[in-house]
Write a protein that holds these residues in place. Structure first.
Motif, short mmCIF file in Angstrom:
data_model
loop_
_atom_site.label_atom_id
_atom_site.label_comp_id
_atom_site.label_asym_id
_atom_site.label_seq_id
_atom_site.Cartn_x
_atom_site.Cartn_y
_atom_site.Cartn_z
N THR A 71 10.87 5.71 -9.82
CA THR A 71 9.49 5.41 -9.42
C THR A 71 8.59 6.50 -9.97
O THR A 71 8.97 7.66 -10.04
CB THR A 71 9.33 5.33 -7.89
N TYR A 72 7.38 6.13 -10.34
CA TYR A 72 6.46 7.07 -10.97
C TYR A 72 5.69 7.89 -9.94
O TYR A 72 5.05 8.88 -10.30
CB TYR A 72 5.48 6.31 -11.87
N SER A 73 5.71 7.49 -8.69
CA SER A 73 4.94 8.20 -7.67
C SER A 73 5.50 7.90 -6.29
O SER A 73 5.93 6.77 -6.02
CB SER A 73 3.46 7.79 -7.72
N TYR A 74 5.48 8.90 -5.42
CA TYR A 74 5.89 8.68 -4.03
C TYR A 74 4.81 7.94 -3.24
O TYR A 74 5.11 7.19 -2.31
CB TYR A 74 6.15 10.01 -3.32
N PHE A 75 3.54 8.18 -3.55
CA PHE A 75 2.48 7.79 -2.63
C PHE A 75 1.38 6.91 -3.24
O PHE A 75 0.61 6.33 -2.50
CB PHE A 75 1.79 9.06 -2.07
N THR A 118 3.63 0.29 -1.26
CA THR A 118 4.36 -0.98 -1.30
C THR A 118 5.22 -1.06 -2.54
O THR A 118 6.41 -1.42 -2.49
CB THR A 118 3.38 -2.16 -1.26
N LEU A 119 4.63 -0.69 -3.67
CA LEU A 119 5.39 -0.70 -4.92
C LEU A 119 6.48 0.36 -4.89
O LEU A 119 7.59 0.12 -5.38
CB LEU A 119 4.45 -0.46 -6.10
N ARG A 120 6.19 1.50 -4.29
CA ARG A 120 7.19 2.57 -4.17
C ARG A 120 8.43 2.05 -3.44
O ARG A 120 9.57 2.23 -3.91
CB ARG A 120 6.58 3.75 -3.42
N ARG A 139 12.37 1.30 -5.06
CA ARG A 139 13.54 2.03 -4.56
C ARG A 139 14.70 1.09 -4.21
O ARG A 139 15.81 1.55 -3.99
CB ARG A 139 13.17 2.82 -3.30
N THR A 140 14.44 -0.22 -4.16
CA THR A 140 15.48 -1.15 -3.72
C THR A 140 16.48 -1.43 -4.82
O THR A 140 16.27 -1.13 -5.99
CB THR A 140 14.86 -2.48 -3.25
#
Length: 543
Positions: free
Chosen positions: A444-448, A452-454, A458-459
């Motif tokens: 992922t490019y960002s935690y925050f 929703t996309l984060r 991660r799935t």
């Protein structure tokens, strides 16, 4: 509630009381001689830590003018991100900020990365090599500017333990590098207070709040440096004693016995090794010493790290990216540089034998170990990464032969009793062929920035692995944590011989389904035909 949490609670209450009443928090008053001897202590540390031969011919610094033009907020997508910063956060007490409630479109990591003062450390390196005080003047100006824009315990830059610890390391070593310059001499009192403020904050907030246990050593390393700076006081002696104990403890929380990192994302593997190696380098000439057990595990971690590197010096990339080095040494921003860590490992442990030095790794080696070690390290031949390896403790496997290079994750995502920024990527892998990426992990490019996309990225759906009937491999807890790992992975077979390399692994995440399934994946490399394939098998379920 343990003693540290109780102390942290009292500290937060005291800070809140002062700030809400419009007063400044009062830093502890150390012995008068500590402040008076601060410039002398910096000069001593410079002699102990910095091994650069200033009289030698200076290397070329093509990016020097660009670095000189940087300032707080000028890199890591800071300016475009700042437009989405909620105005009230700038004046809010740090621990009152809930990261999970930040609006989509705003990424605090951009703020934290700028707040590490990496560019200040780069300026101090340029000042060391060139002797040009314009770099020293700019570095001091930026330190003071950051302090003005980020009042103690206020705003986002006093929220992240990881990044505040990195800032403290950069701050102290930058000031050490600038020791003896006229630009620093006029601001020593204020910089003394800035370092003391960071020391007090980490001492009261650092332990027990770290979200990624494999990197708890960041706080210990930062407090180690604070303890050395204030060593003439009982406060400094306590910090030094406690941080050494924590480093000795933390390294076993960071690495398994075979040297594999307990962090989930491979960028965090790089950072963890950099932390514990930097501590060893800083203490090389100090009376305080690390144990032989620490150094033995550090050596194993360096060997493992060395084995991960590909022929071109790049490192496997599974999981989340980490945006900064602990110490930058003029590396490009927005990217952690594995060659710096490998170069330092080569210099510290003389029996390691793999090198591909770029300018940042040369500078790092010269800085900590000196020109003679740099010449020795740079003269070593490079080893081709051709051996397949199994690291069972950490669950990482490397299958490599004749241009094929596969890096496989087959271990648990969650260390028992800890929180980890993990992904549903068990049995995921990265495959390179002839030194080019063929199958990659997206991470992922960002935690925050978009929570929703984060969570979606991660799935299991977004990794190089399989899933059954929408079943989950793990339960997430916010943007960083996971509540439960359902996989219970098991290595059924590992075989590496002259004909083939084969890894067979199994997990049980999908036995929880109404129609239970046991899942198995086989990675196989046929060395005779130079073919690599992946086979998935599922046992159980309705016919």
């Amino acid at each position: 509630m343990n003693l540290f949490n109780l102390r942290s609670k009292f500290f937060r209450r005291e800070v809140e009381s002062r700030l809400y009443s419009g007063k400044k928090y009062q830093l502890p008053k150390l012995e008068k001689k500590v402040r008076e001897n601060f410039p002398v202590q910096l000069a001593r540390l410079k002699e102990e830590i910095v091994k650069i031969n200033i009289t030698q011919e200076s290397p070329e610094f093509p990016e020097a003018d660009a670095i000189l033009g940087k300032s707080y907020g000028s890199y890591y997508h800071y300016n475009e991100n700042l437009a989405n910063l909620p105005p009230e956060l700038g004046n809010k007490i740090a621990w009152k900020i809930n990261l999970e409630n930040l609006p989509n479109g705003f990424d605090p990591v951009a703020v934290w990365a700028n707040g590490t003062l990496a560019y200040v450390f780069d300026l101090s390196i340029l000042a060391l090599y060139t002797g040009d005080e314009k770099y020293a003047g700019k570095a001091v100006k930026e330190i003071l500017s950051f302090d003005e824009e980020n009042p103690f315990c206020t705003g986002l830059n006093w929220l992240s333990v990881d990044f505040a610890a990195i800032r403290t390391v950069n701050l102290i070593l930058s000031v050490v590098n600038l020791s003896g310059t006229t630009e620093l001499s006029g601001s020593t009192d204020r910089i003394y207070d800035i370092i003391l403020a960071h020391s007090v904050w980490l001492d009261n907030m650092g332990e027990g709040t770290e979200e990624l246990p494999a990197n708890q050593g960041l706080v210990s390393l930062a407090l180690l440096l604070c303890g050395i700076v204030f060593e003439e006081s009982p406060y400094g002696k306590r910090l030094l004693f406690e941080s050494l104990k924590r480093l000795e403890r933390d390294i076993y929380g960071a690495f398994y016995a075979d040297g594999t990192s307990k962090a989930h994302s491979t960028d965090r593997h790089i950072l963890a090794l950099e932390i514990y190696l930097t501590a060893a380098l800083i203490l090389r000439q100090h009376k305080a010493q690390l144990s032989e057990g620490y150094k033995k595990l550090l050596r194993e971690a360096c060997r493992t790290f060395q084995s991960y590197l590909r022929n071109d010096g790049t490192f496997p990339n599974l999981g989340d990216a980490f945006p900064v080095n602990l110490l930058n040494f003029l590396s490009p921003y927005n990217n952690i540089n594995p060659t710096i860590v490998m170069a330092l490992a080569l210099g510290y442990f003389e029996d390691l034998n793999r090198v591909n030095l770029d300018l940042p790794s040369r500078l790092a080696t010269d800085y900590f170990l000196g020109g003679q070690v740099l010449s020795r390290v740079a003269g070593r031949g490079q080893i081709s990464s051709g051996d397949s390896l199994a690291y069972r403790s950490g669950g990482y496997f490397l299958i490599r032969e004749a241009g094929i290079n596969a890096f496989i994750k087959a271990g648990e995502s969650l260390s028992k009793g800890s929180v980890s920024a993990a992904h549903g990527d068990l049995f995921g892998f990265e495959l390179w062929y002839k030194d080019k990426p063929f199958i990659v992990d997206n991470g992922t490019y960002s935690y925050f920035f978009d929570k929703t996309l984060r969570d979606k990225l991660r799935t299991v759906l977004y990794h190089n692995t399989f899933y059954v009937d929408g079943g989950k491999l793990l339960e997430v807890a916010g943007s960083l944590g996971i509540r439960q790992d359902y996989t219970q992975p098991k290595i059924l077979e590992w075989e590496d011989n002259s004909l083939e390399t084969r890894l067979v692994c199994q997990h049980y995440a999908f036995v929880r389904l109404l129609d239970p399934v046991i899942s198995k994946r086989t990675f196989q490399l046929d060395k005779q035909e130079n073919k690599f394939w992946v086979k998935d098998e599922f046992y159980g379920g309705q016919p």
